[in-house]
Design a protein around this motif. Structure first.
Motif, short mmCIF file in Angstrom:
data_model
loop_
_atom_site.label_atom_id
_atom_site.label_comp_id
_atom_site.label_asym_id
_atom_site.label_seq_id
_atom_site.Cartn_x
_atom_site.Cartn_y
_atom_site.Cartn_z
N VAL A 263 20.91 84.60 38.82
CA VAL A 263 20.06 84.02 37.79
C VAL A 263 20.47 82.58 37.46
O VAL A 263 19.61 81.74 37.17
N GLY A 264 21.75 82.28 37.54
CA GLY A 264 22.21 80.93 37.23
C GLY A 264 21.56 79.88 38.11
O GLY A 264 21.18 78.80 37.66
N ARG B 148 14.98 75.70 37.77
CA ARG B 148 13.89 75.64 36.79
C ARG B 148 14.05 74.45 35.84
O ARG B 148 13.08 73.78 35.50
N LEU B 149 15.28 74.20 35.40
CA LEU B 149 15.50 73.16 34.39
C LEU B 149 15.81 71.79 34.98
O LEU B 149 15.53 70.77 34.36
N ASN C 240 20.55 69.38 42.85
CA ASN C 240 20.67 70.84 42.92
C ASN C 240 21.34 71.27 44.22
O ASN C 240 22.19 72.16 44.22
N LEU D 204 18.66 80.21 39.62
CA LEU D 204 17.25 80.14 39.26
C LEU D 204 17.04 79.24 38.05
O LEU D 204 16.09 78.44 38.01
N ILE D 205 17.92 79.34 37.08
CA ILE D 205 17.84 78.48 35.89
C ILE D 205 18.08 77.03 36.27
O ILE D 205 17.41 76.12 35.77
N LEU D 206 19.03 76.80 37.18
CA LEU D 206 19.30 75.44 37.64
C LEU D 206 18.04 74.81 38.22
O LEU D 206 17.68 73.68 37.86
#
Length: 62
Positions: free
Chosen positions: A22-23, A29-30, A37, A25-27
């Motif tokens: 999930v980390g 996304r934000l 990235n 995915l958040i990277l």
């Protein structure tokens, strides 16, 4: 897998250090800078592999 002795401590720690999931995915996304990235993911991967090898060869178990 570690508790069933399918993978060793080095592989377990390498997977945990890479922080896959999930980390990342958040990277993505934000943070919209794809080059940054990829650098972050490359660094995480490199550090995970390095410490996984060190832990495996040192014979550390948890």
């Amino acid at each position: 897998l570690y508790l069933d002795h399918i993978i060793g401590a080095g592989a377990m720690m390498a997977g945990l250090l890479v922080n896959a999931g999930v980390g990342l995915l958040i990277l993505f996304r934000l943070n919209h800078d794809r080059a940054q990235n990829l650098k972050i993911i490359g660094t995480l991967y490199g550090l995970g592999v390095f410490w996984g090898i060190i832990i495996e060869f040192a014979g550390i178990v948890f």
